[in-house]
Design a protein around this motif. Structure first.
Motif, PDB file in Angstrom:
ATOM      1  N   GLY A  68       4.037   4.930  -3.250  1.00 26.34           N
ATOM      2  CA  GLY A  68       4.057   5.075  -1.858  1.00 26.34           C
ATOM      3  C   GLY A  68       5.024   3.970  -1.406  1.00 26.34           C
ATOM      4  O   GLY A  68       4.550   3.544  -0.180  1.00 26.34           O
ATOM      5  N   GLU A  69       5.800   3.065  -2.196  1.00 26.16           N
ATOM      6  CA  GLU A  69       6.532   1.873  -1.448  1.00 26.16           C
ATOM      7  C   GLU A  69       7.238   2.206  -0.358  1.00 26.16           C
ATOM      8  O   GLU A  69       7.486   1.392   0.461  1.00 26.16           O
ATOM      9  CB  GLU A  69       7.199   1.271  -2.349  1.00 26.16           C
ATOM     10  CG  GLU A  69       8.303   1.957  -2.930  1.00 26.16           C
ATOM     11  CD  GLU A  69       9.211   1.076  -4.061  1.00 26.16           C
ATOM     12  OE1 GLU A  69       9.470  -0.060  -3.833  1.00 26.16           O
ATOM     13  OE2 GLU A  69       9.623   1.560  -5.018  1.00 26.16           O
ATOM     14  N   ASP A  70       7.544   3.378  -0.165  1.00 24.82           N
ATOM     15  CA  ASP A  70       8.649   3.834   0.846  1.00 24.82           C
ATOM     16  C   ASP A  70       7.660   3.951   2.191  1.00 24.82           C
ATOM     17  O   ASP A  70       8.347   3.803   3.276  1.00 24.82           O
ATOM     18  CB  ASP A  70       9.318   5.313   0.745  1.00 24.82           C
ATOM     19  CG  ASP A  70      10.182   5.208  -0.341  1.00 24.82           C
ATOM     20  OD1 ASP A  70      10.596   4.109  -0.615  1.00 24.82           O
ATOM     21  OD2 ASP A  70      10.495   5.940  -1.093  1.00 24.82           O
ATOM     22  N   GLU A  71       6.513   4.055   2.134  1.00 26.34           N
ATOM     23  CA  GLU A  71       5.797   4.102   3.420  1.00 26.34           C
ATOM     24  C   GLU A  71       4.556   2.965   3.780  1.00 26.34           C
ATOM     25  O   GLU A  71       4.148   2.999   4.684  1.00 26.34           O
ATOM     26  CB  GLU A  71       4.870   5.269   3.609  1.00 26.34           C
ATOM     27  CG  GLU A  71       3.696   5.536   2.817  1.00 26.34           C
ATOM     28  CD  GLU A  71       3.147   7.090   2.992  1.00 26.34           C
ATOM     29  OE1 GLU A  71       3.060   7.494   4.236  1.00 26.34           O
ATOM     30  OE2 GLU A  71       2.131   7.231   2.253  1.00 26.34           O
TER      31      GLU A  71
ATOM     32  N   GLU B  41       9.270  -6.843   0.960  1.00 26.20           N
ATOM     33  CA  GLU B  41       9.463  -6.613  -0.429  1.00 26.20           C
ATOM     34  C   GLU B  41       8.100  -7.059  -1.243  1.00 26.20           C
ATOM     35  O   GLU B  41       7.997  -6.450  -2.204  1.00 26.20           O
ATOM     36  CB  GLU B  41      10.599  -7.670  -1.022  1.00 26.20           C
ATOM     37  CG  GLU B  41      11.947  -7.326  -0.719  1.00 26.20           C
ATOM     38  CD  GLU B  41      12.309  -5.750  -0.715  1.00 26.20           C
ATOM     39  OE1 GLU B  41      11.949  -5.203  -1.726  1.00 26.20           O
ATOM     40  OE2 GLU B  41      12.845  -5.019   0.339  1.00 26.20           O
TER      41      GLU B  41
ATOM     42  N   ASP C  93       0.705   8.772  -2.196  1.00 28.62           N
ATOM     43  CA  ASP C  93       1.740   9.159  -3.415  1.00 28.62           C
ATOM     44  C   ASP C  93       1.005   9.896  -4.636  1.00 28.62           C
ATOM     45  O   ASP C  93       1.288  10.865  -4.899  1.00 28.62           O
ATOM     46  CB  ASP C  93       2.204   7.784  -3.624  1.00 28.62           C
ATOM     47  CG  ASP C  93       3.709   8.306  -4.493  1.00 28.62           C
ATOM     48  OD1 ASP C  93       4.448   8.966  -4.132  1.00 28.62           O
ATOM     49  OD2 ASP C  93       3.503   7.889  -5.715  1.00 28.62           O
TER      50      ASP C  93
ATOM     51  N   ALA D 151      -1.039   3.749   0.595  1.00 28.58           N
ATOM     52  CA  ALA D 151       0.337   4.426   0.238  1.00 28.58           C
ATOM     53  C   ALA D 151       0.291   4.817  -1.233  1.00 28.58           C
ATOM     54  O   ALA D 151       0.733   5.692  -1.489  1.00 28.58           O
ATOM     55  CB  ALA D 151       1.353   3.204   0.310  1.00 28.58           C
TER      56      ALA D 151
ATOM     57  N   LYS E 199       6.122  -3.815  -0.913  1.00 27.68           N
ATOM     58  CA  LYS E 199       6.642  -2.888  -1.714  1.00 27.68           C
ATOM     59  C   LYS E 199       6.048  -3.151  -3.229  1.00 27.68           C
ATOM     60  O   LYS E 199       5.714  -2.548  -3.991  1.00 27.68           O
ATOM     61  CB  LYS E 199       7.924  -2.670  -1.579  1.00 27.68           C
ATOM     62  CG  LYS E 199       8.460  -1.975  -0.165  1.00 27.68           C
ATOM     63  CD  LYS E 199       9.867  -2.032   0.007  1.00 27.68           C
ATOM     64  CE  LYS E 199      10.311  -1.773   1.580  1.00 27.68           C
ATOM     65  NZ  LYS E 199      11.926  -1.682   1.667  1.00 27.68           N
TER      66      LYS E 199
ATOM     67  N   ALA F 236      11.262   2.443  -9.053  1.00 32.04           N
ATOM     68  CA  ALA F 236      11.990   3.036  -7.926  1.00 32.04           C
ATOM     69  C   ALA F 236      10.965   4.120  -7.424  1.00 32.04           C
ATOM     70  O   ALA F 236      10.545   4.881  -8.004  1.00 32.04           O
ATOM     71  CB  ALA F 236      13.249   3.456  -8.276  1.00 32.04           C
ATOM     72  N   GLY F 237      10.861   4.078  -5.992  1.00 25.65           N
ATOM     73  CA  GLY F 237      10.056   4.996  -5.478  1.00 25.65           C
ATOM     74  C   GLY F 237       8.490   5.075  -5.881  1.00 25.65           C
ATOM     75  O   GLY F 237       7.800   6.092  -5.454  1.00 25.65           O
TER      76      GLY F 237
ATOM     77  N   ASP G 290       5.511   0.929   6.948  1.00 26.20           N
ATOM     78  CA  ASP G 290       4.839   1.821   8.066  1.00 26.20           C
ATOM     79  C   ASP G 290       3.415   1.824   8.287  1.00 26.20           C
ATOM     80  O   ASP G 290       2.867   1.625   9.373  1.00 26.20           O
ATOM     81  CB  ASP G 290       5.565   3.209   8.274  1.00 26.20           C
ATOM     82  CG  ASP G 290       7.031   3.094   8.363  1.00 26.20           C
ATOM     83  OD1 ASP G 290       7.566   2.141   9.013  1.00 26.20           O
ATOM     84  OD2 ASP G 290       7.743   3.978   8.096  1.00 26.20           O
TER      85      ASP G 290
ATOM     86  N   ARG H 173       3.721  -0.875  -5.961  1.00 25.68           N
ATOM     87  CA  ARG H 173       4.112  -0.498  -7.420  1.00 25.68           C
ATOM     88  C   ARG H 173       3.320  -1.085  -8.256  1.00 25.68           C
ATOM     89  O   ARG H 173       2.976  -0.369  -9.433  1.00 25.68           O
ATOM     90  CB  ARG H 173       5.499  -0.868  -7.582  1.00 25.68           C
ATOM     91  CG  ARG H 173       6.929  -0.578  -6.539  1.00 25.68           C
ATOM     92  CD  ARG H 173       8.230  -0.749  -7.350  1.00 25.68           C
ATOM     93  NE  ARG H 173       8.405  -2.013  -7.401  1.00 25.68           N
ATOM     94  CZ  ARG H 173       9.012  -2.989  -6.619  1.00 25.68           C
ATOM     95  NH1 ARG H 173       9.239  -2.496  -5.385  1.00 25.68           N
ATOM     96  NH2 ARG H 173       9.322  -4.214  -6.974  1.00 25.68           N
TER      97      ARG H 173
END
Length: 444
Positions: A15-18, A428, A137, A133, A431, A11-12, A21, A435
């Motif tokens: 840098g999977e959140d960006e 997905e 991070d 990413a 992301k 989870a998180g 983008d 990870r």
């Protein structure tokens, strides 16, 4: 795709959140490479990458080999700088795309049906974005990799790397001092066998290339006259023979290892003498694997003449030739035999084949990182039918792997995404890749 991921895994992470983008931004920068400097070049992408790296405290350098043809390189200090360094490389150029053929504009970076669409989505701005990413991070959170990591975002891979990786290796080899291993594109993607097993194909070998120009000289004359020395006729007959020729199956070490792993995964013996039946079990990736069984030569361009009533004195054709590791001499001899004495053959671009073994701590780190995010993962070696910038880095004694991790839905025609229409990557999957890459860097 997420059904096999343990609750809370990653989870998180990385840098999977960006990552989505970042990939969208890169796709929206047109870096089409026509092979003749007529495209927009990679400078804007190089500057974008440099800006994103500088924002987190790195000191990237931009190297321009020709106007607009730029690459970005940076070095991250590891916990133990005395250890040999790792190279992570990706290219920012893409092959051209005709928007009229696409469902979504190839340079708009649109999101639809759970995927990010656009030229470069899998080849290879996805890996560029994952790398950015993860690095961003880790730099923000102060997590150093175990050893130094060199990052290279390169120009010109789609035209042989002359103005990208080859330029850096020849003119700036000091950038890669201490580097002994590398990861790059077209590896680490998944092939779902069943609900209990997903294979992740790690590239340990790739075919060599001979991009060739074929020329036949004949006797020029009037189109209304009989001419038994017509260059077009002679060339077309030779190209027809070559295009229809099926080179013999040659079982290399890497392909044999892949087939052994596949046989074990399927619980079915695979007969090397019946490769059609074997390939039928591979679905969409059969095209990738099938061409690693033999040398290939694909006619791609023809040219001759300037007026309908004039028989030209010369005709030309271009051929994309690919040979297996250890079979270059056999390939060239076969070419000359098939083409015949009238056809002059010359290289437009040539490069070697590569092959390394599927072992060592780096491979263990790949397997461990994949399994942490996908418990049914099994890493297996395979050969890439094309070529990458690894060919240039091999000249520096760097051991190269293809590892750009992606978990893919079974129905996606991944092989068809490369240079194809409607290229896209699952969100997905991006992301997941970030990870996995982050975990891999923990152990590299």
């Amino acid at each position: 795709m997420s059904e096999s991921k343990p609750a809370g895994a990653g989870a998180g992470r990385g840098g999977e959140d960006e990552v989505v983008d970042l990939c969208r931004d890169l796709i929206r920068i047109d870096t089409s490479n026509y092979g003749d400097h007529s495209g927009p070049g990679e400078r804007a992408a190089a500057e974008y990458v440099a800006e994103k790296l500088a924002e987190v405290g790195l000191e990237p350098q931009i190297f321009e080999s020709h106007k607009g043809r730029a690459s970005t390189v940076a070095r991250i200090e590891g916990e133990d700088p005395s250890r040999p360094a790792l190279l992570i490389h990706g290219h920012t150029d893409v092959v051209p795309a005709n928007a009229a053929d696409w469902t979504h504009d190839p340079f708009a970076g649109e999101i639809a049906d759970g995927c990010l669409w656009g030229r470069g989505a899998v080849d290879m701005k996805d890996m560029d974005a994952m790398t950015l990413a993860v690095v961003r991070d880790r730099m923000r959170t102060g997590r150093k990799p175990p050893r130094d990591v060199v990052l290279a975002f390169l120009a010109d891979e789609e035209a042989g790397g002359v103005y990208g990786a080859r330029h850096l290796v020849d003119k700036h080899p000091g950038l890669f001092d201490g580097v002994t291993e590398a990861i790059g594109e077209v590896g680490g993607f998944s092939f779902t066998v069943n609900e209990n097993l997903r294979l992740y194909l790690i590239e340990t070998a790739q075919k060599g290339m001979h991009w060739m120009r074929l020329t036949v000289d004949g006797t020029a004359g009037h189109g209304s006259m009989t001419n038994k020395d017509n260059a077009i006729t002679e060339l077309c007959e030779a190209v027809g023979r070559l295009g229809r020729h099926e080179f013999p199956v040659r079982m290399t070490k890497t392909v044999r290892s892949f087939l052994d792993e596949l046989s074990d995964a399927l619980g079915t013996p695979l007969d090397p003498e019946d490769m059609e039946a074997t390939l039928a079990k591979l679905g969409g990736i059969a095209r990738m694997i099938g061409t690693t069984l033999r040398n290939t030569a694909a006619p791609t361009m023809l040219g001759a003449g300037y007026k309908v009533n004039v028989i030209p004195g010369q005709a030309t054709a271009h051929v994309d030739g690919r040979f297996l590791p250890g079979y270059e001499e056999e390939f060239l001899a076969d070419l000359d035999r098939i083409l015949g004495p009238r056809v002059k053959r010359e290289d437009v671009h040539a490069d070697k084949a590569l092959e390394t073994s599927f072992d060592g701590k780096l491979v263990d780190a790949m397997q461990s990182a994949l399994k942490a995010e996908d418990p049914i993962a099994r890493a297996v070696p395979y050969m890439l039918s094309g070529g990458t910038d690894a060919k240039s880095f091999d000249d520096l004694g760097i051991r190269c792997f293809g590892f750009a991790p992606l978990q893919l839905p079974p129905e996606l025609d991944f092989a068809g995404m490369f240079h194809g229409v409607d290229e896209r990557v699952p969100l997905e999957g991006l992301k997941f890749g970030a990870r996995v890459l982050d975990r891999f860097l923990d152990q590299c």
